[in-house]
Design an enzyme around this catalytic site. Sequence first.
Site, PDB file in Angstrom:
ATOM      1  N   LEU A 133      42.154  47.158  40.644  1.00  0.00           N
ATOM      2  CA  LEU A 133      41.753  48.511  41.122  1.00  0.00           C
ATOM      3  C   LEU A 133      41.718  48.485  42.691  1.00  0.00           C
ATOM      4  O   LEU A 133      41.687  49.324  43.379  1.00  0.00           O
ATOM      5  CB  LEU A 133      40.570  48.866  40.410  1.00  0.00           C
ATOM      6  CG  LEU A 133      40.572  49.065  39.089  1.00  0.00           C
ATOM      7  CD1 LEU A 133      39.056  49.508  38.557  1.00  0.00           C
ATOM      8  CD2 LEU A 133      41.477  50.171  38.651  1.00  0.00           C
ATOM      9  N   GLY A 134      41.369  47.146  43.115  1.00  0.00           N
ATOM     10  CA  GLY A 134      41.172  47.258  44.651  1.00  0.00           C
ATOM     11  C   GLY A 134      40.765  45.708  45.070  1.00  0.00           C
ATOM     12  O   GLY A 134      40.503  44.926  44.181  1.00  0.00           O
ATOM     13  N   GLY A 136      39.099  42.998  48.765  1.00  0.00           N
ATOM     14  CA  GLY A 136      38.543  43.144  49.572  1.00  0.00           C
ATOM     15  C   GLY A 136      38.852  41.572  50.276  1.00  0.00           C
ATOM     16  O   GLY A 136      39.645  40.791  49.657  1.00  0.00           O
ATOM     17  N   VAL A 141      38.686  43.659  42.512  1.00  0.00           N
ATOM     18  CA  VAL A 141      38.046  44.602  41.219  1.00  0.00           C
ATOM     19  C   VAL A 141      39.231  44.731  40.027  1.00  0.00           C
ATOM     20  O   VAL A 141      40.446  45.409  40.725  1.00  0.00           O
ATOM     21  CB  VAL A 141      37.340  45.745  41.710  1.00  0.00           C
ATOM     22  CG1 VAL A 141      36.862  46.616  40.625  1.00  0.00           C
ATOM     23  CG2 VAL A 141      36.191  45.386  42.637  1.00  0.00           C
ATOM     24  N   LYS A 180      34.670  42.289  38.579  1.00  0.00           N
ATOM     25  CA  LYS A 180      34.616  42.099  39.930  1.00  0.00           C
ATOM     26  C   LYS A 180      34.733  40.692  40.082  1.00  0.00           C
ATOM     27  O   LYS A 180      33.833  39.560  39.653  1.00  0.00           O
ATOM     28  CB  LYS A 180      33.137  42.463  40.646  1.00  0.00           C
ATOM     29  CG  LYS A 180      33.335  42.210  42.207  1.00  0.00           C
ATOM     30  CD  LYS A 180      31.847  42.844  42.730  1.00  0.00           C
ATOM     31  CE  LYS A 180      31.666  42.473  44.203  1.00  0.00           C
ATOM     32  NZ  LYS A 180      30.572  43.020  44.674  1.00  0.00           N
ATOM     33  N   ASP A 271      22.997  48.615  51.660  1.00  0.00           N
ATOM     34  CA  ASP A 271      24.447  48.757  51.792  1.00  0.00           C
ATOM     35  C   ASP A 271      24.624  50.228  51.290  1.00  0.00           C
ATOM     36  O   ASP A 271      25.668  50.464  50.321  1.00  0.00           O
ATOM     37  CB  ASP A 271      25.374  47.900  51.024  1.00  0.00           C
ATOM     38  CG  ASP A 271      26.840  47.978  51.911  1.00  0.00           C
ATOM     39  OD1 ASP A 271      26.871  48.460  52.919  1.00  0.00           O
ATOM     40  OD2 ASP A 271      27.743  47.146  51.166  1.00  0.00           O
TER      41      ASP A 271
END
Length: 457
Positions: A133-134, A136, A141, A180, A271
């Site tokens: 999904l993405g 960093g 994830v 994750k 955050d």
Amino acid sequence: MSKSKAKLMLGNPSDHVDFETIESPKKPILKLEEPEVPQNISKKKSFNEDSVRISHERFEYENELSIGPRGIDREKTPLSSTVIESTIFDVPSTLNTTNASSLEKDSSSPSADDFNSLTGLIRYEELSGFVKLGSGSSASVFKVYHQPSEFDIGVGARLEPSNSENKDDPEKKKTVYAMKKIYVEKQLAKSIIHEIKALYTNRNTHIIKLIDSYYREGAIMMILEYMDCGSLEDVIKISKKIPEKILSRMTYQILKGLQYIHEECYIIHRDIKPANILLNSKGLCKIADFGMSGFWIKSKLEEIQKTAKFDTFCGTYIYMSPERIRGQSHSFDSDIWSLGLTIAQLGMGIFPFTLKPEFTIWSMFEYLEETGAEPFPIDEKEYSPEFKSFVYQCMTFDRKQRPSASQLVSHPWIEKYKKDEEKMRKSVEKWVYRRYIAVKRHNRKPKESNDTKTEKR
């Protein structure tokens, strides 16, 4: 003392506020202080990086956390309130925390709310799909599917299909989760520990649920509930902005989550931003990504303080409260500042402060201190006085004057649109479908049809 003239861009980039010469502070405060903690919380030892043990089979920290290839070791990761002087569990003496041993003796049919503590319900080998999904710099994830095995998995409990009519259909037995994957390095250990700490004992509807966590192939795999609409940052990319009525009801849910972590868990999230508020198609908002809770990224803050330039002040840092950037004492009220900025962005459709790299943090702080109650303009013709009041109260420069999450639940902007919680959820659900899900599907159709035509040719 040297004088400097600065220009602060506010609201629409075509508009801006000029303010006269301001005095630059003599020196930025570089000392990073510990956050204020309520009196009834057990005293914490300082985090000891040397106590982190990472092998090819396990990720462990002292006697507080142990994760292996089969999941969280519940015997070595206590839930009990007897954990005193813990570096990862802030357990107040007055908090009635459920003991792990009592959970093990519980019924063989756990409710969804118990999944966080009843780790071991999912075997890693039962997961499939793994759609990215993405990603960093240190984590990715995935969307994953879980299909229970036909045998008992060893903790006296099994996940049954949510719909008994689909019992005989293997495909419909599958449950969707998010995974994750955090690539473990020594410097990330504290972040991993704090995130698992925050989610492991969660009992709140508006905090993302941790199902289990595995340590495999040098990475932590956190299995989390799947939020099918992504984050509120994703939502406003499609909807542009969120109308006040719906945003107020979403904010109510976010406040209930903050109220829980602040008043029952004594956790500062640190955050809060649109990307960390997740949404599902049922109209539920949940706070996620607790990796920054409970600690400072000291080196980054010192870099920001020394350069004082906004080109280093990006991502998470643009939502930080002034006292955090200054390295001053902070507490739960720092989350309230970030919430106010988040709600302003979601309601207005733009980030309220548009800042150029040459502007300094210290110029911004001077401006905010001078302007007092109104950090940026909100058009009264377009937005209600209650919305304006809510945002401005959250972003009061003096942190001790900011209201708590409990107080904000009763704010006139929340009360104005408040109904029965189920009715509020349904109204959010309808809006999400019409303004986000349906639009997203419609936008996808032309691309799919074009791809089909190309294939036929």
